[in-house]
Each structure stands twice: as structure tokens, then as C-alpha cells.
Write a protein that holds these residues in place. Structure first.
Motif, PDB file in Angstrom:
ATOM      1  N   GLY A 137       0.749  -1.252   0.000  1.00 55.19           N
ATOM      2  CA  GLY A 137       0.000   0.000   0.000  1.00 55.19           C
ATOM      3  C   GLY A 137       0.783   1.309   0.000  1.00 55.19           C
ATOM      4  O   GLY A 137       0.179   2.363   0.148  1.00 55.19           O
ATOM      5  N   THR A 140      -0.212   3.045  -5.258  1.00 52.36           N
ATOM      6  CA  THR A 140      -1.461   2.452  -5.726  1.00 52.36           C
ATOM      7  C   THR A 140      -1.156   1.656  -6.994  1.00 52.36           C
ATOM      8  O   THR A 140      -1.366   0.458  -7.058  1.00 52.36           O
ATOM      9  CB  THR A 140      -2.528   3.531  -5.980  1.00 52.36           C
ATOM     10  OG1 THR A 140      -2.681   4.286  -4.798  1.00 52.36           O
ATOM     11  CG2 THR A 140      -3.865   2.907  -6.338  1.00 52.36           C
ATOM     12  N   TYR A 222      -1.880  -1.574  -4.740  1.00 49.66           N
ATOM     13  CA  TYR A 222      -3.339  -1.645  -4.616  1.00 49.66           C
ATOM     14  C   TYR A 222      -3.791  -3.077  -4.343  1.00 49.66           C
ATOM     15  O   TYR A 222      -4.510  -3.344  -3.385  1.00 49.66           O
ATOM     16  CB  TYR A 222      -4.001  -1.103  -5.890  1.00 49.66           C
ATOM     17  CG  TYR A 222      -5.504  -1.105  -5.821  1.00 49.66           C
ATOM     18  CD1 TYR A 222      -6.189  -0.074  -5.188  1.00 49.66           C
ATOM     19  CD2 TYR A 222      -6.248  -2.140  -6.375  1.00 49.66           C
ATOM     20  CE1 TYR A 222      -7.572  -0.075  -5.107  1.00 49.66           C
ATOM     21  CE2 TYR A 222      -7.627  -2.158  -6.300  1.00 49.66           C
ATOM     22  CZ  TYR A 222      -8.283  -1.127  -5.671  1.00 49.66           C
ATOM     23  OH  TYR A 222      -9.647  -1.136  -5.584  1.00 49.66           O
TER      24      TYR A 222
ATOM     25  N   ASN B 174      -8.532   0.964  -1.566  1.00 46.56           N
ATOM     26  CA  ASN B 174      -7.488   0.771  -0.561  1.00 46.56           C
ATOM     27  C   ASN B 174      -7.664   1.710   0.632  1.00 46.56           C
ATOM     28  O   ASN B 174      -6.703   2.064   1.307  1.00 46.56           O
ATOM     29  CB  ASN B 174      -6.101   0.924  -1.190  1.00 46.56           C
ATOM     30  CG  ASN B 174      -5.964   2.222  -1.975  1.00 46.56           C
ATOM     31  OD1 ASN B 174      -6.962   2.886  -2.269  1.00 46.56           O
ATOM     32  ND2 ASN B 174      -4.753   2.606  -2.313  1.00 46.56           N
ATOM     33  N   LYS B 180      -9.806   7.582  -2.501  1.00 47.81           N
ATOM     34  CA  LYS B 180      -8.926   6.411  -2.486  1.00 47.81           C
ATOM     35  C   LYS B 180      -9.185   5.593  -3.753  1.00 47.81           C
ATOM     36  O   LYS B 180     -10.178   5.768  -4.427  1.00 47.81           O
ATOM     37  CB  LYS B 180      -9.224   5.557  -1.252  1.00 47.81           C
ATOM     38  CG  LYS B 180      -8.644   6.119   0.022  1.00 47.81           C
ATOM     39  CD  LYS B 180      -7.147   5.920   0.060  1.00 47.81           C
ATOM     40  CE  LYS B 180      -6.551   6.439   1.356  1.00 47.81           C
ATOM     41  NZ  LYS B 180      -5.107   6.183   1.425  1.00 47.81           N
ATOM     42  N   THR B 182      -7.682   3.261  -7.396  1.00 46.52           N
ATOM     43  CA  THR B 182      -6.893   3.471  -8.606  1.00 46.52           C
ATOM     44  C   THR B 182      -7.478   4.657  -9.372  1.00 46.52           C
ATOM     45  O   THR B 182      -8.551   5.152  -9.032  1.00 46.52           O
ATOM     46  CB  THR B 182      -6.981   2.230  -9.510  1.00 46.52           C
ATOM     47  OG1 THR B 182      -8.371   2.010  -9.805  1.00 46.52           O
ATOM     48  CG2 THR B 182      -6.434   0.983  -8.829  1.00 46.52           C
TER      49      THR B 182
END
Lengths: 325, 325
Positions: A137, A140, A222, B174, B180, B182
Motif C-alpha cells: 500500500g 497504488t 493496490y 485501498n 482512495k 486506482t
């Protein structure tokens, strides 16, 4: 001699748990230099330790920006102390986001490293054997080159911190055949395969992570985060259901009393506190984030990980491997 | 009247398990028309059923291309029968890759659908409540628009197949904060939020999936696959450790005998066989992939899911919602 900086103030349990952990660690490793950062009043009973006084604490729910602004917090001063004192590692159990952002920005990347990665250890079904996963994490999305560097860093970590000879490294994918994975993952597969110093076993699915066959699993940040949290969520759900199962009636309660020894051993195998949190790899000085609610035992485990990294000269090893290529 | 085509030949347990499942289903739903595709000899005792004869079987480890070449296999003929007979759904427990590729190619996408998605149900800690997840692997990478359509299809599925009034739909990320995820996930967040017909609860982490608070979780195919398999792997690891815990000594074995009732109830909650496999959503005619090792009970569950989809006119509902926008 290894030198570790400790942010004594973060975490849900406060400095008392940190102090307990520091004392246990010191009994095991009297040779390691510890620098404790925190409120001098709270640390008044830590005679004989090198103490750097701080005046504030980063809140557990603090954002990275707020935390960066407060230069007098124990977390901020702990990271500054790593640079000032040329320390090998820093340990904190404060806000994850704040700590990682601060460590990434201030500790700077190891020469040649494209992106730092957050690495953690998972339990496996084999007692005492863990598997490391990175990145869980810090990023991403990741490029193929970044993933290939994660494989290299993870392999070195498994070898020198977990003590695994020729660690088996796998790439997380949606199938175990070559050719599976995201576009970046597929390109990373080729890059990792070319590195003769990595014992690369190819693609593995998320279901194989805890099988005990692997030492290190490489993933983009991610998906690694999804893997970590799905594992956590499932373990939590199953523990909940198991407790419910034992409370069903008088017979099942009696069953628990008899089976308690075995159940506790199982809980210990799955215990995240024994594996020492997560750490940022790829910066100058490993930044170890212990769990927010960590007790004395978890603190000690996190300090032991920091000590192993320091004694193994992991940062130098990573730099050497990456710049040699 | 709903019409379901059944590939009787795939799977590890062969046509006997399929026949048992068909008979159980028929007792529950005599009104549904079933078309059974398979070796007439193996199906000789299925009097009164509409049988389409096939001469070969797609192997469980067959690649999609090999399977596509064999036009006389039960799988290939089953999918062809969906088109010829205008059936609502097809059920198979043969090779997943082969079945999904074949269904995607031959059944064609519903008008307006950008990409079909593979959807499945997970158990939650609440007894009898499941949560659906899509995509768990039909794609690897997905655009924001595709993710937004997954939310719409998943919401309709939860409502009309699982019978949830105003299903709560979350986007896997995430972190649970907005912002948050992608790049595609972040753009999908905005798109889904704009759709007033979806009860969108925002981002959720993988650890929240089994909490029982959500009805549907939307993910790109790669991460959804990681989520599915991490859950499976953790559940398997914990079951293994639990069995080991009970076998530790005579006391723990005695404990198991007493606690058995509760443990079995827990195992049932986690039982994937009760939730009916996975299905391809977004093509004309739902393609239901039952687990490869499914027994009569799992076959029956898969047929019940197919029947609900057919009776709910899910394909028409998806087309209507997508083309209206």
C-alpha cells in the motif's frame, strides 16, 4: 553497532506499552543503541536511555499534511533523529498514513530505488514460518520496473531479516500460468525471471499465499492492500463465527474448554502481533510501523525486526544490488 | 416460462452429481423447462427430460482455444442451445476459462454493456446473508465506465436475484475515504455517485466485505480475483489450522465432539456450495459456472440461481437500465 530511534508516544496504548517493549528488547539486545523520542515526563522512569524530548503527539486519525506541519511531534522528531544521528531504523505505532508519508519524504529513497514499498509478514499454515508481501500500500499503481525492484528488495529482506536461504519469490497474479496478470505484472515477470540472483517461482494466486510454499510475494500496492485486508477480514469473520459456534449451547461451551489448548495455538499462529507490523523498504533507514494497538509484546517484536534490519545492513545491501545492475 | 440449459458432462464428479441436482431442482420448480446436454447413454435414466445429445466433454484443464474448436462437446452444444432455443440461462461446471470464453464470444453482450463481469456471492458473518462481488475475473483491467456498469448490474442482481430491497453497493478501494483507489476507481466513484438509482455507500476496504453491512461490492477483475482467492486461501488455512487444533490431544478431540454442532453451523455459513458458483453477467443469457467439484446440492443451488435470473428477467432489466441512460 546498530542504532534504532523509537517514537514512544503514538499508538492506542500510549508510552506504557512502548516502555514495556523497549525494556524487553533491551534485555535481549543490550548491545543495540536505542534513542527514545517522547514526552520527558512520560519517560521519566527510563533512566540510562538516550531521550529526545518532544512536546506533542500526532493523533491516530491525523492526515499526512497535518502531521507534517507539526515539527515538534514525537513522530516528526523521531524521523528527524534518524537523519541527525545516522540511525539505522525508526519504529512508530502512530498514524500509518502520517508516518509513511513523513518517512518517504524525509528519509529519501535509497540510491537507484524507484519507489519504496510497504512490506509485511503473513502467517502461513506452517508453524513459525511466515511469508513476506510487498507492496501492501505505499503506492497504488506500479510499473514493471518497480515490481521487479520489489522482488529484489523482498528477496533480500526474506534472506537477511527472516533468515531464509535462497527465498522463493512469487509474483501475485490472477492465475499461476505465465502470461497471467496485469500489463505491468506481465512485463515484471520477464524482468524478474532475468535476475539470476532471485529464486523466482513465477506467478501465484492469492489463495497460495498462506500455503507455506513461498517466502516472498510481490504485488502492486493496490492489489497487495486488497490481499492484506481480505486476509484480515476473512480471519476476523472466521474467528467471530468460531466464537459464536462455541457459544451455541452448553455442550459446545464444554467443547471449547477441552479444545482450548489447540485453539490458542491456532490463534498464536495467526497472531499478527508476533510478526512485527509493516515497514517501509527502499528508504535510507527502515521505517517500521507497528500496529496501532500494539502492546509490549508487539513493540518488542517490532524492535527485533528493526534490529535485524540494522544488523543485516539491509539498506546497504539493497543499494549495492540495485546500483550494480 | 423460464428455460435453462444444463451442461451435464463437465465437473469432477461427472453426470451423476448433475442428475441428482437436476432432480432436486425439478421437485422444487416443476414449472421450469430444463434442456439437458450430454452423452445420451449417461442420461438414459432421465426420462421425460428434453435431451440434446453430445459426443465429447471439454476437459477440466482445457484451454479456451481447444474448447472452442470442439463443436460437439456438451459445453459447446449447451451454449449453442441457449441461442437456438432462446433459453434464459446455461449452467456448467466444466473448465472455467473455456466456459467463460465461450459464453462471452457466443452469447454476445447485452445491448449497451461495455464488458461482461463475473459475479459471485460471498458469505458474511450474518447467517443467511451473502454479499455479491463483481468483477472477480472476467477482465483484468477495467475502465471507470465499465466499473460504473458493474455497479448497476450488481445492484440489479442483488435486488432481483438475492431479493434485497435497495441494495447497498460499495466500491472496493485501498481505504474507505472518497479519493482512495486506482485512477479508474476514482473516476468510477464519481460516475456511480451520480446514479440516483444505486444506493452507493462509497469506498470500502477488502476487510469490510464479509461484515454483513454490504450487499454488493464492485471491483476491477484483477483485484476482485485477488479478493476472492485471498478469502478462499485464508478460509482454507484457518480450517486446516482448526482441524489441527482439534487433533492436538485427547482433550481437544473430546472438545471437538462436544462442539461439533456449532462448528458444523459455522462451516455451513462459510460453505461456497450454498451460494451457487459464479456467473457471467452482461451477456444475453446468464452463464452460470458451478464449482468444478460440485455435488448434487451445489448443482441444485446453481440451478436455483439460474431460475431466479430467468424469472426476474434480469437480462431485460439490465438492457433497459443501461440503454435508458
Amino acid at each position: 553497532m546498530s542504532k534504532i530511534v523509537v517514537d514512544m508516544m503514538g499508538g492506542d496504548l500510549g508510552p506504557e506499552a512502548a516502555k514495556e517493549g523497549v525494556r524487553s528488547f533491551k534485555t535481549l539486545h543490550p548491545e543495540t543503541e536505542l534513542i527514545l523520542v517522547g514526552d520527558p515526563k512520560a519517560l521519566a522512569d527510563m533512566e540510562g536511555y538516550h531521550i529526545v524530548p518532544s512536546t506533542s503527539v500526532v493523533k491516530m486519525d491525523a492526515g499526512a499534511l497535518d502531521a507534517l506541519r507539526d515539527k515538534s511531534s514525537s513522530m516528526s522528531l523521531a524521523i528527524k533523529t534518524v537523519i541527525d544521528e545516522k540511525a539505522d531504523a525508526v519504529v512508530s505505532c502512530g498514524s500509518t498514513g502520517a508516518f509513511l508519508t513523513m518517512a518517504s519524504l524525509k528519509l529519501k529513497k535509497i540510491k537507484g530505488v524507484l519507489r519504496p514499498a510497504l512490506i509485511t509478514s503473513f502467517p502461513t499454515v506452517i508453524k513459525g514460518k511466515s511469508v513476506t508481501i510487498l507492496d501492501i500500500g505505499a503506492s497504488t499503481e506500479n510499473s514493471a520496473e518497480e515490481l521487479a525492484q520489489f522482488a529484489l528488495m523482498g528477496s533480500l529482506y526474506s534472506e537477511f531479516v527472516n533468515g531464509v536461504h535462497s527465498p522463493k519469490v512469487a509474483l501475485l497474479a490472477n492465475g499461476s500460468e505465465a502470461g497471467k496478470g496485469t500489463e505491468a505484472g506481465k512485463a515484471a515477470y520477464t524482468l524478474i525471471k532475468q535476475d539470476s540472483k532471485i529464486d523466482f517461482v513465477g506467478n501465484r494466486e492469492a489463495r497460495d499465499v498462506m500455503s507455506g510454499d513461498l517466502d516472498c510475494v510481490v504485488s502492486d500496492g493496490y492489489s497487495g492492500n486488497v490481499l492484506l485486508k481480505a486476509t484480515e477480514g476473512t480471519a476476523k469473520a472466521m474467528s467471530f463465527l468460531m466464537k459464536k459456534a462455541f457459544k451455541k449451547n452448553i455442550l459446545t461451551m464444554l467443547g471449547y474448554l477441552f479444545a482450548k489448548g489447540g485453539i490458542k495455538e491456532m490463534a498464536h499462529t495467526m497472531d499478527y502481533k508476533a510478526v512485527g507490523g509493516a515497514l517501509l523498504l527502499g528508504v535510507n533507514g527502515a521505517a517500521i510501523k507497528a500496529h496501532g494497538n500494539c502492546d509490549g509484546y508487539a513493540w518488542k517484536s517490532a524492535l527485533c525486526v528493526a534490529d535485524k534490519i540494522a544488523k543485516a545492513h539491509l539498506v546497504e545491501k539493497i543499494e549495492k544490488r540495485i546500483t550494480n545492475e
